[in-house]
Design a protein around this motif. Structure first.
Motif, PDB file in Angstrom:
ATOM      1  N   UNK A 164       0.632  -1.195  -0.017  1.00 36.94           N
ATOM      2  CA  UNK A 164       0.053  -0.220  -0.251  1.00 36.94           C
ATOM      3  C   UNK A 164       0.831   1.131  -0.023  1.00 36.94           C
ATOM      4  N   UNK A 165       1.991   1.247  -0.590  1.00 36.14           N
ATOM      5  CA  UNK A 165       2.560   2.178  -0.689  1.00 36.14           C
ATOM      6  C   UNK A 165       4.039   2.395  -2.028  1.00 36.14           C
ATOM      7  N   UNK A 166       3.960   1.385  -2.405  1.00 34.45           N
ATOM      8  CA  UNK A 166       4.483   1.495  -3.756  1.00 34.45           C
ATOM      9  C   UNK A 166       3.673   0.367  -4.508  1.00 34.45           C
ATOM     10  N   UNK A 167       3.907   0.845  -6.044  1.00 34.80           N
ATOM     11  CA  UNK A 167       3.389  -0.025  -7.259  1.00 34.80           C
ATOM     12  C   UNK A 167       4.338  -1.768  -7.371  1.00 34.80           C
ATOM     13  N   UNK A 168       4.131  -1.920  -7.761  1.00 35.78           N
ATOM     14  CA  UNK A 168       4.753  -3.571  -7.582  1.00 35.78           C
ATOM     15  C   UNK A 168       4.090  -4.596  -8.955  1.00 35.78           C
ATOM     16  N   UNK A 169       5.484  -4.720 -10.044  1.00 37.11           N
ATOM     17  CA  UNK A 169       5.084  -5.225 -11.102  1.00 37.11           C
ATOM     18  C   UNK A 169       5.653  -6.602 -10.983  1.00 37.11           C
ATOM     19  N   UNK A 170       4.223  -7.698 -10.986  1.00 39.28           N
ATOM     20  CA  UNK A 170       5.013  -9.366 -10.607  1.00 39.28           C
ATOM     21  C   UNK A 170       5.004 -10.126 -12.039  1.00 39.28           C
ATOM     22  N   UNK A 171       5.861 -10.786 -13.151  1.00 39.92           N
ATOM     23  CA  UNK A 171       5.239 -11.550 -14.226  1.00 39.92           C
ATOM     24  C   UNK A 171       6.117 -12.874 -14.036  1.00 39.92           C
ATOM     25  N   UNK A 172       5.028 -13.725 -14.632  1.00 38.68           N
ATOM     26  CA  UNK A 172       5.111 -15.036 -14.155  1.00 38.68           C
ATOM     27  C   UNK A 172       4.575 -15.701 -15.144  1.00 38.68           C
ATOM     28  N   UNK A 173       4.660 -17.241 -15.647  1.00 36.61           N
ATOM     29  CA  UNK A 173       4.187 -17.952 -16.101  1.00 36.61           C
ATOM     30  C   UNK A 173       3.100 -18.898 -15.363  1.00 36.61           C
ATOM     31  N   UNK A 174       3.145 -18.887 -14.003  1.00 36.67           N
ATOM     32  CA  UNK A 174       3.066 -20.037 -13.098  1.00 36.67           C
ATOM     33  C   UNK A 174       1.813 -19.470 -12.922  1.00 36.67           C
ATOM     34  N   UNK A 175       0.674 -20.126 -12.452  1.00 44.23           N
ATOM     35  CA  UNK A 175      -0.419 -20.099 -11.631  1.00 44.23           C
ATOM     36  C   UNK A 175      -0.435 -19.790 -10.367  1.00 44.23           C
ATOM     37  N   UNK A 176      -1.299 -19.095  -9.456  1.00 44.97           N
ATOM     38  CA  UNK A 176      -1.018 -18.957  -8.306  1.00 44.97           C
ATOM     39  C   UNK A 176      -1.122 -19.992  -7.469  1.00 44.97           C
ATOM     40  N   UNK A 177      -1.808 -21.141  -7.570  1.00 45.48           N
ATOM     41  CA  UNK A 177      -2.118 -22.166  -6.953  1.00 45.48           C
ATOM     42  C   UNK A 177      -0.858 -23.009  -7.193  1.00 45.48           C
ATOM     43  N   UNK A 178       0.102 -22.426  -8.474  1.00 50.54           N
ATOM     44  CA  UNK A 178       1.299 -23.574  -8.024  1.00 50.54           C
ATOM     45  C   UNK A 178       2.987 -23.404  -7.334  1.00 50.54           C
ATOM     46  N   UNK A 179       2.272 -21.318  -6.708  1.00 53.31           N
ATOM     47  CA  UNK A 179       3.250 -20.579  -5.916  1.00 53.31           C
ATOM     48  C   UNK A 179       3.469 -21.497  -4.807  1.00 53.31           C
ATOM     49  N   UNK A 180       2.958 -22.273  -4.214  1.00 56.11           N
ATOM     50  CA  UNK A 180       3.066 -22.761  -2.902  1.00 56.11           C
ATOM     51  C   UNK A 180       4.528 -24.035  -3.166  1.00 56.11           C
ATOM     52  N   UNK A 181       4.431 -24.888  -4.904  1.00 53.93           N
ATOM     53  CA  UNK A 181       5.171 -25.410  -5.002  1.00 53.93           C
ATOM     54  C   UNK A 181       6.859 -24.835  -4.792  1.00 53.93           C
TER      55      UNK A 181
END
Length: 81
Positions: free
Chosen positions: A22-39
Motif C-alpha cells: 500500500x505504498x508503492x506499485x509492484x509488477x510481477x510477471x510469471x508463467x505460473x498460476x497462483x495455485x503453483x506458487x506454494x510448490x
C-alpha cells in the motif's frame, strides 16, 4: 534447493512486499498460476500471506497467446535447417 533456502527466499520476498504494501506499485510477471506458487516457495502459509498482500488492490492481467521469445527461438531453428 533445500527447504530452508526456499523458506528464506520466500520470507525475504514476503518482507520486501510487506514493506511496499500500500505504498508503492509492484509488477510481477510469471508463467505460473497462483495455485503453483506454494510448490515453488515450499511454504503454503507464507505463500498465502504473500499472495494476500500482492492481490489486495491489484489488477491481474492474464495474457494468452504465442510467446515472443519462443517465436524467435523457432525462427533460429528454422534458419539453421
Amino acid at each position: 534447493m533445500s527447504v530452508f533456502l526456499c523458506y528464506c527466499l520466500c520470507n525475504n520476498l514476503n518482507n520486501f512486499i510487506a514493506k511496499r504494501y500500500e505504498k508503492s506499485s509492484t509488477l510481477i510477471s510469471t508463467n505460473l498460476t497462483f495455485f503453483k506458487w506454494p510448490e515453488v516457495f515450499g511454504d503454503p502459509v507464507l505463500t498465502n500471506v504473500l499472495l494476500d498482500r500482492l492481490l489486495h488492490h491489484s489488477q491481474v492481467l492474464n495474457i494468452n497467446g504465442p510467446s515472443y521469445r519462443l517465436k524467435d527461438q523457432l525462427q533460429l531453428i528454422t534458419d539453421d535447417e
